[in-house]
Write a protein that holds these residues in place. Structure first.
Motif, mmCIF file in Angstrom:
data_model
loop_
_atom_site.group_PDB
_atom_site.id
_atom_site.type_symbol
_atom_site.label_atom_id
_atom_site.label_comp_id
_atom_site.label_asym_id
_atom_site.label_seq_id
_atom_site.Cartn_x
_atom_site.Cartn_y
_atom_site.Cartn_z
ATOM 1 N N UNK A 79 3.699 1.859 -7.198
ATOM 2 C CA UNK A 79 2.452 1.165 -6.841
ATOM 3 C C UNK A 79 1.400 2.157 -6.359
ATOM 4 N N UNK A 80 1.827 3.154 -5.580
ATOM 5 C CA UNK A 80 0.889 4.172 -5.121
ATOM 6 C C UNK A 80 0.289 4.904 -6.327
ATOM 7 N N UNK A 81 1.146 5.211 -7.298
ATOM 8 C CA UNK A 81 0.685 5.937 -8.487
ATOM 9 C C UNK A 81 -0.248 5.078 -9.333
ATOM 10 N N UNK A 82 0.094 3.798 -9.461
ATOM 11 C CA UNK A 82 -0.785 2.893 -10.231
ATOM 12 C C UNK A 82 -2.148 2.753 -9.570
ATOM 13 N N UNK A 83 -2.146 2.721 -8.240
ATOM 14 C CA UNK A 83 -3.408 2.576 -7.506
ATOM 15 C C UNK A 83 -4.162 3.895 -7.388
ATOM 16 N N UNK A 84 -3.526 4.969 -7.821
ATOM 17 C CA UNK A 84 -4.127 6.312 -7.777
ATOM 18 C C UNK A 84 -4.569 6.712 -6.372
ATOM 19 N N UNK A 85 -3.790 6.286 -5.406
ATOM 20 C CA UNK A 85 -4.054 6.723 -4.033
ATOM 21 C C UNK A 85 -2.840 6.402 -3.178
ATOM 22 N N UNK A 86 -2.485 7.322 -2.309
ATOM 23 C CA UNK A 86 -1.395 7.028 -1.379
ATOM 24 C C UNK A 86 -1.106 8.203 -0.466
ATOM 25 N N UNK A 87 -0.403 7.892 0.595
ATOM 26 C CA UNK A 87 0.003 8.904 1.571
ATOM 27 C C UNK A 87 1.469 8.667 1.925
ATOM 28 N N UNK A 88 2.265 9.711 1.787
ATOM 29 C CA UNK A 88 3.654 9.654 2.248
ATOM 30 C C UNK A 88 3.803 10.736 3.309
ATOM 31 N N UNK A 89 4.263 10.351 4.487
ATOM 32 C CA UNK A 89 4.536 11.334 5.540
ATOM 33 C C UNK A 89 5.989 11.161 5.975
ATOM 34 N N UNK A 90 6.734 12.231 5.896
ATOM 35 C CA UNK A 90 8.156 12.211 6.252
ATOM 36 C C UNK A 90 8.354 12.902 7.597
ATOM 37 N N UNK A 117 9.850 -9.704 -1.059
ATOM 38 C CA UNK A 117 9.470 -11.033 -0.566
ATOM 39 C C UNK A 117 8.210 -10.923 0.298
ATOM 40 N N UNK A 118 8.058 -9.803 1.009
ATOM 41 C CA UNK A 118 6.809 -9.594 1.752
ATOM 42 C C UNK A 118 5.616 -9.531 0.774
ATOM 43 N N UNK A 119 5.797 -8.786 -0.315
ATOM 44 C CA UNK A 119 4.713 -8.655 -1.312
ATOM 45 C C UNK A 119 4.379 -10.011 -1.938
ATOM 46 N N UNK A 120 5.427 -10.779 -2.205
ATOM 47 C CA UNK A 120 5.268 -12.119 -2.782
ATOM 48 C C UNK A 120 4.396 -13.006 -1.870
ATOM 49 N N UNK A 121 4.613 -12.869 -0.571
ATOM 50 C CA UNK A 121 3.855 -13.669 0.405
ATOM 51 C C UNK A 121 2.475 -13.083 0.713
ATOM 52 N N UNK A 122 2.254 -11.838 0.280
ATOM 53 C CA UNK A 122 0.969 -11.161 0.541
ATOM 54 C C UNK A 122 0.473 -10.527 -0.753
ATOM 55 N N UNK A 123 0.152 -11.381 -1.703
ATOM 56 C CA UNK A 123 -0.144 -10.895 -3.067
ATOM 57 C C UNK A 123 -1.320 -9.919 -3.126
ATOM 58 N N UNK A 124 -2.275 -10.083 -2.215
ATOM 59 C CA UNK A 124 -3.467 -9.209 -2.246
ATOM 60 C C UNK A 124 -3.237 -7.885 -1.512
ATOM 61 N N UNK A 125 -2.135 -7.781 -0.809
ATOM 62 C CA UNK A 125 -1.918 -6.611 0.049
ATOM 63 C C UNK A 125 -1.408 -5.411 -0.761
ATOM 64 N N UNK A 126 -1.781 -4.231 -0.293
ATOM 65 C CA UNK A 126 -1.322 -2.986 -0.923
ATOM 66 C C UNK A 126 -0.741 -2.087 0.168
ATOM 67 N N UNK A 127 0.497 -1.646 -0.029
ATOM 68 C CA UNK A 127 1.039 -0.625 0.879
ATOM 69 C C UNK A 127 0.560 0.731 0.355
ATOM 70 N N UNK A 128 -0.315 1.366 1.130
ATOM 71 C CA UNK A 128 -0.938 2.627 0.718
ATOM 72 C C UNK A 128 -0.300 3.823 1.409
ATOM 73 N N UNK A 129 0.315 3.544 2.548
ATOM 74 C CA UNK A 129 0.853 4.615 3.389
ATOM 75 C C UNK A 129 2.315 4.314 3.707
ATOM 76 N N UNK A 130 3.171 5.316 3.512
ATOM 77 C CA UNK A 130 4.584 5.196 3.893
ATOM 78 C C UNK A 130 4.894 6.316 4.879
ATOM 79 N N UNK A 131 5.355 5.947 6.057
ATOM 80 C CA UNK A 131 5.817 6.946 7.026
ATOM 81 C C UNK A 131 7.326 6.766 7.169
ATOM 82 N N UNK A 132 8.066 7.737 6.661
ATOM 83 C CA UNK A 132 9.540 7.681 6.715
ATOM 84 C C UNK A 132 9.999 8.317 8.021
#
Length: 243
Positions: free
Chosen positions: A127-138, A73-88
């Protein structure tokens, strides 16, 4: 709009990471929290004070349906936004000796750190893979690399985070997605408030507890372009107590 999602971002290390990313990057910060709305609002104010933009997103990382619903629902409300970084970062402790550990204490700790990682990262990774860029930090822990008596559940959960970091890093590296972990030792936060700092620091070569900001600096580096060739790595931040 490029965004960084920090789970458990309202307090402790998570809060420090949100503030550091506001200072160092241009990411719009998604501050996830589970129950403490007041703390999340404090973090939001601190991020804005540091010159960043942010918003609060409430979900319990252990509840996969809730994670999906809230993020979608966040993505739906922010269609242009991309989550590029995930910090778990979301995690809990329920310490006790293994022989007396109730199943709930085992399950809850593993659910939060390990299944929480799966629920959030699995939902966003394509989405990270489709965008061919991303960062995951655990956020792992010294308990996950060394093992800590009285913390078999936490050690199991964080040890699994180390394993999944190394495995996932190999799967996604071709698409410019890096996956790394940081393993803090004793850091001054709510989580360590009840520990006897005076006694414990005698065990630490650096002779002190770490600051949450010291962890946040490493996370900030790992999500930057400067760290593009670092993946599958676990960085210990523990004052020399274990390496």
């Amino acid at each position: 709009m490029k965004c960084a999602l920090i789970t458990g971002g309202s307090r402790g290390i998570g809060k420090a990471i949100c503030i550091q990313l506001a200072k160092d990057t241009s990411y719009h910060i998604l501050i996830n929290y589970n129950s403490n709305e007041a703390a999340a609002k404090d973090t939001l104010a601190a991020v804005e004070l540091a010159g960043g933009t942010a918003e609060i997103i409430q979900f319990n990382v252990t509840n996969s349906d809730q994670v999906k619903t809230k993020l979608d629902s966040w993505q739906e409300n922010n269609k242009e936004a991309i989550i590029e970084v995930i910090v778990n970062n979301a995690g809990i402790t329920k310490d006790g000796l293994f022989m007396w550990m109730p199943q709930n204490d085992w399950q809850d700790v593993i659910n939060t750190s390990l299944n929480g990682f799966y629920n959030v990262t699995n939902h966003l990774i394509q989405k990270l893979l489709r965008n061919r860029y991303g960062r995951v930090v655990n956020i792992a822990s010294v308990s996950g690399v060394k093992g800590t008596a009285g913390q078999t559940n936490y050690s199991a959960a964080k040890g699994a985070i180390v394993g999944v970091t190394k495995a996932l890093a190999q799967e996604v590296a071709k698409r410019n997605v890096t996956v790394n972990a940081v393993a803090p030792g004793f850091i001054k936060t709510d989580m360590t408030d009840e520990l006897d700092e005076k006694e414990l620091k005698k065990l630490i070569p650096a002779n002190r507890f770490g600051e949450a900001e010291e962890v946040a600096h490493v996370v900030s580096f790992l999500i930057s372009k400067k760290a593009s060739y670092i993946t599958g790595e676990v960085i210990n931040i523990n004052g020399g107590i274990y390496s």
